[in-house]
Every structure is written in structure tokens, then in C-alpha cells.
Design an enzyme around this catalytic site. Structure first.
Site: not given
Ligand code: GDP
Length: 199
Positions: A12, A52, A154, A157, A168
Site C-alpha cells: 500500500k 473490496y 498496515n 493487502h 482479486e
Molecule cells: P485485511 O484483510 O487484513 O487487510 O483486513 P480487511 O480486509 O478486514 O480490512 C481492509 C483494510 O481496512 C485493513 O487492512 C486496514 O487498512 C483497514 N481497516 C480495517 N478495519 C479497520 C477499522 O476498523 N478501522 C480503521 N481505521 N481501518 C480499518
């Protein structure tokens, strides 16, 4: 057992800005997984939203994960409805991931999705394991990110399942951008008899 399972990985914009492209690639590469696609570009907000929403269950699972992360710390989640929480997150993700160049990659090999997730670490860097990319290279938390109305930064992805990975990879890459080739190291990983080593 699929020796050609694929996973989509994005470095990212924060990962690119932190100078972590080489470090990230090194960590995946040394497992023996094979890099079969690689490019860098700035995705549009709409492209990120489509990414997403490829998985119809994403809103529910993302929202539940957020809510549970708060509860696990004994805190009240800011939004209690998972779908609404995920919609908030999606809005933030659109500006985060479209804010600058990202490096998109496809990694291939046995259990590619699981191996990549293991090396990447849990979603929230604050609680990601030491030794993972998210645990070693950053410190962000849901709490501060939510307070500042932005995404958790973080670095990576990574596809969540082989089915998600298929969708994807199609979203991010054309067929002709993916390489079909052999790596010499694959014989050590997958051959039944290691009979070509000794002279
Ligand atoms: P991943 O598969 O581990 O990347 O997690 P997800 O697909 O659930 O979430 C996508 C991305 O959204 C994450 O990598 C974070 O950058 C962001 N994110 C997810 N949940 C939250 C949240 O509750 N709060 C905030 N601020 N960012 C979030």
C-alpha cells in the site's frame, strides 16, 4: 493440493513511502513462493472500492472484525452495526489506497494464500505478531486511526482465501501480465525424489 495457488498482494502507499518494497518482496520470495506478476501504479478510488466489494461477504466480516477488536480490548466500538462500520472503513480505504503508487504482485505456490497471510500478520499492527511484516515495520492501531478518521495503515493487502485471490488477481492483472515459468528451486520444494542433485 494446488501447487499453483495464487495470492494477490499489494504494497500500500505507506509501504512504498516507507521504503519497504525490497524488504517485503524479500520476505515472500525467500519462502520459495514464485512471483508471477508485478507492477506499480496509482489506483483510482473507484478501482479500490471495486476491489473490496469483489467478495460479497467483505462488509460483514470486516465490520465484525473491527467490532471484535474493540471488544477484545474492553472498549466500546464506535459503530455497533457491522455493515455500517465496514462502510465507514471502505470510505477511508478509498482515499488511503488511491493516495499514491502501490506495488501489486501475484505470488504462486502451494498454500500461497495461507503462507502470505502468515508472513503479513494480523490486520491491526498494534496486535500483529512480532516477526510479521505488519508487526515488525509499523505501529498503527484501530483506535488512533478511527480517532483521526483514516484507515489503519498496515503496509500490505493480502488475499484472504484462494477464491478471493482468484477474483482479486483478475481485478488487478490482465492474463498476459502473468508469467508462466519454471524456477529451479521448485524441484527442491515439490519433487518426490531428490535424484538430480548428486553427480
Ligand atoms: P485485511 O484483510 O487484513 O487487510 O483486513 P480487511 O480486509 O478486514 O480490512 C481492509 C483494510 O481496512 C485493513 O487492512 C486496514 O487498512 C483497514 N481497516 C480495517 N478495519 C479497520 C477499522 O476498523 N478501522 C480503521 N481505521 N481501518 C480499518
Amino acid at each position: 493440493m494446488n501447487k499453483k495457488e495464487r495470492s494477490l498482494v499489494l504494497i500500500k502507499p505507506d509501504g512504498v513511502q516507507r521504503g519497504l518494497i525490497g524488504e517485503v518482496i524479500k520476505r515472500y520470495e525467500r519462502t520459495g513462493l514464485k512471483l508471477v506478476g508485478l507492477k506499480m501504479f496509482v489506483p483510482t478510488a473507484d478501482f479500490v472500492k471495486k476491489h473490496y466489494l469483489l467478495d460479497p461477504g467483505w462488509k460483514q466480516s470486516n465490520g465484525e472484525k473491527t467490532i471484535n477488536a474493540y471488544k477484545a480490548k474492553g472498549q466500546e466500538p464506535p459503530i455497533s452495526d457491522p455493515i455500517k462500520a465496514a462502510e465507514k472503513t471502505l470510505g477511508r480505504l478509498k482515499s488511503y489506497i488511491s493516495s499514491g503508487p502501490v506495488v501489486a504482485m501475484v505470488w504462486q505456490g502451494m498454500n500461497a494464500v495461507e503462507v502470505i497471510r502468515k508472513i503479513t500478520g494480523g490486520t491491526e499492527p498494534r496486535t500483529s505478531d512480532i516477526g510479521t511484516i505488519r508487526g515488525d515495520f509499523t505501529i498503527d492501531s484501530y483506535e488512533i486511526a478511527d480517532l483521526d478518521d483514516r484507515s489503519v495503515r498496515n503496509i500490505i493487502h493480502a488475499s484472504g482465501s484462494p477464491k478471493e485471490a482468484e477474483m482479486e488477481v483478475k481485478h488487478w492483472f490482465e492474463d498476459e501480465e502473468l508469467m508462466n515459468y519454471r524456477l529451479v528451486g521448485e524441484e527442491i520444494l515439490y519433487d518426490v525424489n531428490l535424484d538430480g542433485i548428486l553427480e
